[in-house]
Design a protein around this motif. Structure first.
Motif, PDB file in Angstrom:
ATOM      1  N   ALA A 289       0.854  -1.197   0.000  1.00  0.00           N
ATOM      2  CA  ALA A 289       0.000   0.000   0.000  1.00  0.00           C
ATOM      3  C   ALA A 289       0.884   1.240   0.000  1.00  0.00           C
ATOM      4  O   ALA A 289       0.676   2.195   0.741  1.00  0.00           O
ATOM      5  CB  ALA A 289      -0.937   0.001   1.203  1.00  0.00           C
ATOM      6  N   TYR A 290       1.893   1.196  -0.871  1.00  0.00           N
ATOM      7  CA  TYR A 290       2.891   2.265  -0.912  1.00  0.00           C
ATOM      8  C   TYR A 290       2.768   3.105  -2.180  1.00  0.00           C
ATOM      9  O   TYR A 290       2.545   2.574  -3.274  1.00  0.00           O
ATOM     10  CB  TYR A 290       4.303   1.677  -0.852  1.00  0.00           C
ATOM     11  CG  TYR A 290       5.366   2.754  -0.974  1.00  0.00           C
ATOM     12  CD1 TYR A 290       5.739   3.506   0.127  1.00  0.00           C
ATOM     13  CD2 TYR A 290       5.923   3.054  -2.220  1.00  0.00           C
ATOM     14  CE1 TYR A 290       6.661   4.527   0.003  1.00  0.00           C
ATOM     15  CE2 TYR A 290       6.846   4.080  -2.349  1.00  0.00           C
ATOM     16  CZ  TYR A 290       7.210   4.810  -1.232  1.00  0.00           C
ATOM     17  OH  TYR A 290       8.106   5.831  -1.362  1.00  0.00           O
ATOM     18  N   GLY A 291       2.931   4.402  -2.021  1.00  0.00           N
ATOM     19  CA  GLY A 291       3.019   5.337  -3.132  1.00  0.00           C
ATOM     20  C   GLY A 291       3.997   6.428  -2.754  1.00  0.00           C
ATOM     21  O   GLY A 291       3.924   6.978  -1.651  1.00  0.00           O
TER      22      GLY A 291
ATOM     23  N   THR B  54      10.736   3.863 -12.886  1.00  0.00           N
ATOM     24  CA  THR B  54      10.940   3.580 -11.460  1.00  0.00           C
ATOM     25  C   THR B  54       9.645   3.723 -10.674  1.00  0.00           C
ATOM     26  O   THR B  54       9.616   3.468  -9.475  1.00  0.00           O
ATOM     27  CB  THR B  54      12.013   4.503 -10.851  1.00  0.00           C
ATOM     28  OG1 THR B  54      11.629   5.872 -11.037  1.00  0.00           O
ATOM     29  CG2 THR B  54      13.365   4.259 -11.493  1.00  0.00           C
ATOM     30  N   SER B  55       8.561   4.121 -11.350  1.00  0.00           N
ATOM     31  CA  SER B  55       7.209   4.130 -10.766  1.00  0.00           C
ATOM     32  C   SER B  55       7.127   4.855  -9.425  1.00  0.00           C
ATOM     33  O   SER B  55       6.433   4.415  -8.515  1.00  0.00           O
ATOM     34  CB  SER B  55       6.688   2.692 -10.624  1.00  0.00           C
ATOM     35  OG  SER B  55       6.518   2.103 -11.892  1.00  0.00           O
ATOM     36  N   ASN B  56       7.858   5.950  -9.303  1.00  0.00           N
ATOM     37  CA  ASN B  56       7.768   6.781  -8.111  1.00  0.00           C
ATOM     38  C   ASN B  56       8.070   5.986  -6.838  1.00  0.00           C
ATOM     39  O   ASN B  56       7.453   6.184  -5.789  1.00  0.00           O
ATOM     40  CB  ASN B  56       6.362   7.401  -8.022  1.00  0.00           C
ATOM     41  CG  ASN B  56       6.340   8.654  -7.184  1.00  0.00           C
ATOM     42  OD1 ASN B  56       7.350   9.347  -7.059  1.00  0.00           O
ATOM     43  ND2 ASN B  56       5.206   8.954  -6.596  1.00  0.00           N
ATOM     44  N   PHE B  57       9.005   5.075  -6.925  1.00  0.00           N
ATOM     45  CA  PHE B  57       9.366   4.217  -5.796  1.00  0.00           C
ATOM     46  C   PHE B  57      10.480   4.869  -4.981  1.00  0.00           C
ATOM     47  O   PHE B  57      11.553   5.160  -5.501  1.00  0.00           O
ATOM     48  CB  PHE B  57       9.816   2.856  -6.329  1.00  0.00           C
ATOM     49  CG  PHE B  57      10.053   1.820  -5.259  1.00  0.00           C
ATOM     50  CD1 PHE B  57       9.315   1.807  -4.094  1.00  0.00           C
ATOM     51  CD2 PHE B  57      11.008   0.827  -5.430  1.00  0.00           C
ATOM     52  CE1 PHE B  57       9.519   0.853  -3.114  1.00  0.00           C
ATOM     53  CE2 PHE B  57      11.217  -0.142  -4.467  1.00  0.00           C
ATOM     54  CZ  PHE B  57      10.473  -0.127  -3.305  1.00  0.00           C
ATOM     55  N   LEU B  58      10.193   5.117  -3.700  1.00  0.00           N
ATOM     56  CA  LEU B  58      11.155   5.723  -2.782  1.00  0.00           C
ATOM     57  C   LEU B  58      11.817   6.967  -3.394  1.00  0.00           C
ATOM     58  O   LEU B  58      13.044   7.059  -3.448  1.00  0.00           O
ATOM     59  CB  LEU B  58      12.233   4.704  -2.386  1.00  0.00           C
ATOM     60  CG  LEU B  58      11.741   3.393  -1.765  1.00  0.00           C
ATOM     61  CD1 LEU B  58      12.919   2.460  -1.521  1.00  0.00           C
ATOM     62  CD2 LEU B  58      10.990   3.638  -0.464  1.00  0.00           C
ATOM     63  N   PRO B  59      11.050   7.932  -3.870  1.00  0.00           N
ATOM     64  CA  PRO B  59      11.638   9.059  -4.594  1.00  0.00           C
ATOM     65  C   PRO B  59      12.632   9.862  -3.787  1.00  0.00           C
ATOM     66  O   PRO B  59      13.642  10.333  -4.328  1.00  0.00           O
ATOM     67  CB  PRO B  59      10.412   9.906  -4.983  1.00  0.00           C
ATOM     68  CG  PRO B  59       9.350   9.519  -4.008  1.00  0.00           C
ATOM     69  CD  PRO B  59       9.593   8.064  -3.738  1.00  0.00           C
ATOM     70  N   TRP B  60      12.381  10.025  -2.499  1.00  0.00           N
ATOM     71  CA  TRP B  60      13.297  10.827  -1.686  1.00  0.00           C
ATOM     72  C   TRP B  60      14.644  10.126  -1.524  1.00  0.00           C
ATOM     73  O   TRP B  60      15.704  10.723  -1.683  1.00  0.00           O
ATOM     74  CB  TRP B  60      12.667  11.102  -0.316  1.00  0.00           C
ATOM     75  CG  TRP B  60      13.470  12.045   0.537  1.00  0.00           C
ATOM     76  CD1 TRP B  60      14.558  11.734   1.314  1.00  0.00           C
ATOM     77  CD2 TRP B  60      13.271  13.445   0.691  1.00  0.00           C
ATOM     78  NE1 TRP B  60      15.033  12.850   1.941  1.00  0.00           N
ATOM     79  CE2 TRP B  60      14.258  13.924   1.573  1.00  0.00           C
ATOM     80  CE3 TRP B  60      12.341  14.358   0.170  1.00  0.00           C
ATOM     81  CZ2 TRP B  60      14.349  15.259   1.964  1.00  0.00           C
ATOM     82  CZ3 TRP B  60      12.429  15.679   0.556  1.00  0.00           C
ATOM     83  CH2 TRP B  60      13.422  16.121   1.438  1.00  0.00           C
ATOM     84  N   LEU B  61      14.590   8.846  -1.222  1.00  0.00           N
ATOM     85  CA  LEU B  61      15.824   8.097  -0.951  1.00  0.00           C
ATOM     86  C   LEU B  61      16.542   7.665  -2.217  1.00  0.00           C
ATOM     87  O   LEU B  61      17.765   7.482  -2.208  1.00  0.00           O
ATOM     88  CB  LEU B  61      15.516   6.857  -0.111  1.00  0.00           C
ATOM     89  CG  LEU B  61      15.003   7.108   1.305  1.00  0.00           C
ATOM     90  CD1 LEU B  61      14.721   5.783   1.992  1.00  0.00           C
ATOM     91  CD2 LEU B  61      16.015   7.906   2.120  1.00  0.00           C
TER      92      LEU B  61
END
Length: 259
Positions: free
Chosen positions: A151-153, A209-216
């Motif tokens: 349930a991650y975005g 990359t489907s907006n996966f862990l954008p900050w990190l």
């Protein structure tokens, strides 16, 4: 025996011995489970189960290579749009694998801490209970870390962090000009303190990359490796090839002193 089967072990040894840098944190977008099942003429559930088996095997490879942190993109907020039948199959599979953590000797022998990354409010109570039990059983472990994004975005995660900081400002405990990147990061991912992502891997021949862990990931300018095999077909040699991409970038940066 084919020529490929004869040469692949040699290629594996050469590739393994050529690596000088191993990523500390890899994030994997496990794509292609449904397409894998479809090409075999089977239902989606088969692909998801085979993908889960690949995940367990891959964790052994990663531990062998010395990778301490792994974050798996198991289920995005967008995936809630799938059919009720598929959602039921996925949630049952997640429950099974989180329950397995309690008795898996590898988890406890190697002291692997299991944690969820995502919006817990979106999950059914029975699945959330299984997740919390796995987290509780491994909370004292610190040799390896397995973070499961459910349930991650990525944008949703940043919105939640912003809300936490805004609430602190409203309560008078924080001034807007005191907000720093480190403070934002501390409010991401449920305060888990995930390290920067060194390498993103995506299977299934999809180049996003489907907006996966954008900050990190994006903020750390992580290396990215896209490969053709569907996730159930992912092999040890594929993981090594991904690590080679990271290794080459690190070696190049060492020579040029880039960040």
């Amino acid at each position: 025996m084919s020529l490929r089967s004869l040469l692949e072990p040699v290629y594996y040894r050469i590739l393994r011995n050529s690596l000088t840098h191993i990523p500390n944190h890899i994030a994997i977008i496990q794509d292609g489970n449904r397409r894998y099942a479809k090409e075999l003429g089977l239902k989606n559930g088969y692909g998801h189960r085979q993908g889960a088996n690949t995940t367990e095997t891959m964790l052994d490879w990663a531990r062998e290579f010395g990778i301490r942190h792994i974050t798996l993109y198991a289920f995005s907020t967008e995936n809630f749009k799938r059919s009720e039948e598929e959602l039921a199959e996925l949630f049952a599979l997640f429950k099974d694998r989180f329950l397995k953590v309690l008795t898996d000797e590898r988890v406890h022998k190697n002291k692997i801490r299991v944690r969820m990354v995502g919006d817990r409010s979106l999950l059914p109570d029975d699945l959330l209970t299984c997740i919390e039990n796995a987290e509780e059983a491994t909370k004292e472990y610190s040799n390896h870390f397995l973070n499961v994004a459910v349930a991650y975005g990525g944008r949703n995660e940043i919105v939640h962090a912003a809300r936490r900081l805004v609430q602190r400002v409203k309560e008078g405990g924080l001034r807007p000009d005191e907000i720093t990147p480190a403070m934002v990061e501390a409010n991401l991912y449920g305060g888990l303190g995930l390290p920067p992502v060194d390498l993103i891997i995506r299977t299934g021949n999809d180049f996003r990359t489907s907006n996966f862990l954008p900050w990190l990931a994006n903020g750390n300018e992580s290396s990215v490796y896209f490969c053709a095999p569907y996730w159930p077909q992912f092999r040890k040699i594929d993981l090594l090839r991904a690590i080679r991409v990271f290794d080459q970038r690190r070696s190049s940066c060492s020579k040029s002193s880039c960040s």
